[in-house]
Design an enzyme around this catalytic site. Structure first.
Site, PDB file in Angstrom:
ATOM      1  N   CYS A   1       2.659  10.199  -0.162  1.00  0.00           N
ATOM      2  CA  CYS A   1       2.905   8.798   0.168  1.00  0.00           C
ATOM      3  C   CYS A   1       4.351   8.493  -0.221  1.00  0.00           C
ATOM      4  O   CYS A   1       4.695   8.582  -1.409  1.00  0.00           O
ATOM      5  CB  CYS A   1       1.928   7.897  -0.590  1.00  0.00           C
ATOM      6  SG  CYS A   1       2.205   6.171  -0.184  1.00  0.00           S
TER       7      CYS A   1
ATOM      8  N   HIS B   1       6.257   5.559   0.186  1.00  0.00           N
ATOM      9  CA  HIS B   1       6.511   4.318  -0.554  1.00  0.00           C
ATOM     10  C   HIS B   1       5.911   4.436  -1.950  1.00  0.00           C
ATOM     11  O   HIS B   1       6.461   3.924  -2.928  1.00  0.00           O
ATOM     12  CB  HIS B   1       5.933   3.092   0.192  1.00  0.00           C
ATOM     13  CG  HIS B   1       4.550   2.729  -0.232  1.00  0.00           C
ATOM     14  ND1 HIS B   1       3.412   3.187   0.404  1.00  0.00           N
ATOM     15  CD2 HIS B   1       4.112   1.978  -1.280  1.00  0.00           C
ATOM     16  CE1 HIS B   1       2.342   2.715  -0.227  1.00  0.00           C
ATOM     17  NE2 HIS B   1       2.735   1.976  -1.238  1.00  0.00           N
TER      18      HIS B   1
ATOM     19  N   HIS C   1      -2.806   8.157  11.077  1.00  0.00           N
ATOM     20  CA  HIS C   1      -1.790   7.101  11.053  1.00  0.00           C
ATOM     21  C   HIS C   1      -1.229   6.960  12.474  1.00  0.00           C
ATOM     22  O   HIS C   1      -0.956   7.975  13.130  1.00  0.00           O
ATOM     23  CB  HIS C   1      -0.620   7.457  10.132  1.00  0.00           C
ATOM     24  CG  HIS C   1      -0.963   7.496   8.672  1.00  0.00           C
ATOM     25  ND1 HIS C   1      -1.730   8.481   8.097  1.00  0.00           N
ATOM     26  CD2 HIS C   1      -0.614   6.657   7.659  1.00  0.00           C
ATOM     27  CE1 HIS C   1      -1.854   8.251   6.798  1.00  0.00           C
ATOM     28  NE2 HIS C   1      -1.183   7.154   6.497  1.00  0.00           N
TER      29      HIS C   1
ATOM     30  N   ASP D   1       1.134  -0.926   7.109  1.00  0.00           N
ATOM     31  CA  ASP D   1       2.118  -0.694   6.050  1.00  0.00           C
ATOM     32  C   ASP D   1       3.156  -1.806   6.087  1.00  0.00           C
ATOM     33  O   ASP D   1       3.785  -2.033   7.118  1.00  0.00           O
ATOM     34  CB  ASP D   1       2.771   0.684   6.266  1.00  0.00           C
ATOM     35  CG  ASP D   1       3.473   1.188   5.020  1.00  0.00           C
ATOM     36  OD1 ASP D   1       3.967   0.344   4.242  1.00  0.00           O
ATOM     37  OD2 ASP D   1       3.536   2.418   4.836  1.00  0.00           O
TER      38      ASP D   1
ATOM     39  N   CYS E   1       7.127   2.853   5.826  1.00  0.00           N
ATOM     40  CA  CYS E   1       6.297   4.040   5.610  1.00  0.00           C
ATOM     41  C   CYS E   1       7.172   5.292   5.440  1.00  0.00           C
ATOM     42  O   CYS E   1       7.809   5.757   6.393  1.00  0.00           O
ATOM     43  CB  CYS E   1       5.306   4.245   6.766  1.00  0.00           C
ATOM     44  SG  CYS E   1       4.077   5.510   6.411  1.00  0.00           S
TER      45      CYS E   1
HETATM   46  O1  PYC Z   1       4.982   5.376   2.611  1.00  0.00           O
HETATM   47  O2  PYC Z   1       4.194   7.345   3.184  1.00  0.00           O
HETATM   48  C1  PYC Z   1       4.063   6.137   2.995  1.00  0.00           C
HETATM   49  C2  PYC Z   1       2.749   5.532   3.212  1.00  0.00           C
HETATM   50  C3  PYC Z   1       1.628   6.135   3.701  1.00  0.00           C
HETATM   51  C4  PYC Z   1       0.628   5.168   3.749  1.00  0.00           C
HETATM   52  C5  PYC Z   1       1.155   3.999   3.261  1.00  0.00           C
HETATM   53  N1  PYC Z   1       2.453   4.245   2.947  1.00  0.00           N
END
Ligand code: PYC
Length: 327
Positions: free
Chosen positions: A98, A100, A218, A244, A248
């Site tokens: 992830c 973020h 996603h 998101d 993301c």
């Molecule tokens: O920032 O990779 C990301 C992410 C995945 C799902 C929510 N944020």
């Protein structure tokens, strides 16, 4: 002690620090989490899923959590060069990586005085990521190897007709649609979410997957940036049906892999990705091997709460309110 009151012996206390990265929340679990033993983080993630899923729900679901929240369980890393091991989870299950969340973990560890300005390594279930803490709120992450798997894949969606997108890996699987079916404005969030959900279900039913049959969970819609220096705006639908708030990190990595594969972005060139709420990540990449890149994604995170989550044994919702999953 919890605040000025003694935590009742029968209650379970889970210490967390909450932050948001460009608007998207992360909850880092400092203590009170399940004992997942040792071994590779991907094995510990499986153990988490099989033996402690109630813990995930208690931390993420209402009344303690919210649909957009991503949890980050800190674990001892196997690789001694890593500052921490992290397993990410959300309202639907578990995430390999992830972006973020990693920025949120770095800022949280800095807030707690556990890491300083400089470069650190975090172990995740899908590999080691390098994290540069640039200030108490600014972080650049070097993500796991990312790549485009298939280009211009057509999926038939009842409400939208034929939708064409690329399938790419950026630490999670994404279906990236270059031309959003609706303008990327805040007032369209609900219909965008519905459209993205339809795309995800169509991918599933038409058995369009990532490598080795992996589910594409996603969906990312793209459109023009609204800021003068931005390159693109996105809307990212996450596996539990939430969108998101940030651009993301893994989704931006998947986007860079597609841009690189199309020859539209050179190594080292900057890409400013806006989110649906107008927050931004700045990203670039270096080439790894044929078709694979290492993306760098930079953004800001801020700590917004320190708390002890309490589970009272007679609370019928001590493990969260589960009203079915979006998937
Ligand atoms: O920032 O990779 C990301 C992410 C995945 C799902 C929510 N944020």
């Amino acid at each position: 002690m919890v605040g000025s009151r003694q935590l009742n012996d029968a209650c379970v206390g889970i210490r967390v620090v909450d932050s948001h990265t460009e608007g998207e929340p992360t909850r880092v679990v400092l203590s009170g989490g399940p004992d997942l033993g040792n071994g590779a983080l991907c094995e510990r993630l499986q153990r988490f899923r099989q033996t402690a899923d109630d813990f995930r729900r208690a931390v993420i679901l209402e009344p303690r959590g919210a649909e957009a929240l991503v949890g980050a369980l800190l674990c001892d890393p196997v690789d001694a060069t890593c500052a921490a091991g992290v397993i990410y989870f959300n309202n639907a299950g578990y995430l390999g990586m992830c972006g973020h969340g990693t920025i949120g973990v770095a800022v949280t560890l800095a807030y707690l005085g556990r890491i300083g300005i400089g470069t650190h390594r975090f172990e995740t279930p899908v590999g080691v990521v390098e994290v540069k803490l640039l200030s108490t709120s600014e972080v650049a992450i070097e993500n796991v190897p990312s790549y485009r798997y298939r280009a211009k894949v057509a999926v038939e969606v009842e409400s939208l007709g034929t939708v064409v997108g690329d399938i790419a890996w950026g630490g999670n699987w994404f279906f990236l649609v270059e031309n959003s079916p609706l303008p990327l404005t805040v007032k369209n969030i609900r219909p965008l979410n519905d459209a993205a959900h339809q795309v995800r279900m169509a991918l599933r039913h038409q058995q369009i997957t990532g490598t080795n049959g992996a589910e594409i969970d996603h969906v990312e819609f793209f459109g023009p940036a609204q800021s003068a220096d931005g390159h693109s705006r996105n809307f990212v639908y996450c596996p539990g049906g939430a969108f998101d708030r940030s651009p993301c990190g893994t989704g931006t990595s998947a986007k860079l892999a597609c841009l690189a594969a199309d020859g539209k972005l050179k190594p080292g060139e900057l890409w400013i990705q806006e989110s649906i709420i107008g927050s931004r990540f700045t990203a670039s990449y270096r080439e790894l091997s044929a078709g694979q890149i290492i993306p760098t994604v930079s953004g800001r995170a801020y700590v917004c709460a320190e708390a002890t989550l309490v589970q009272q044994p007679d609370d019928p919702f001590q493990n969260g309110i589960f009203i079915g999953s979006a998937s």
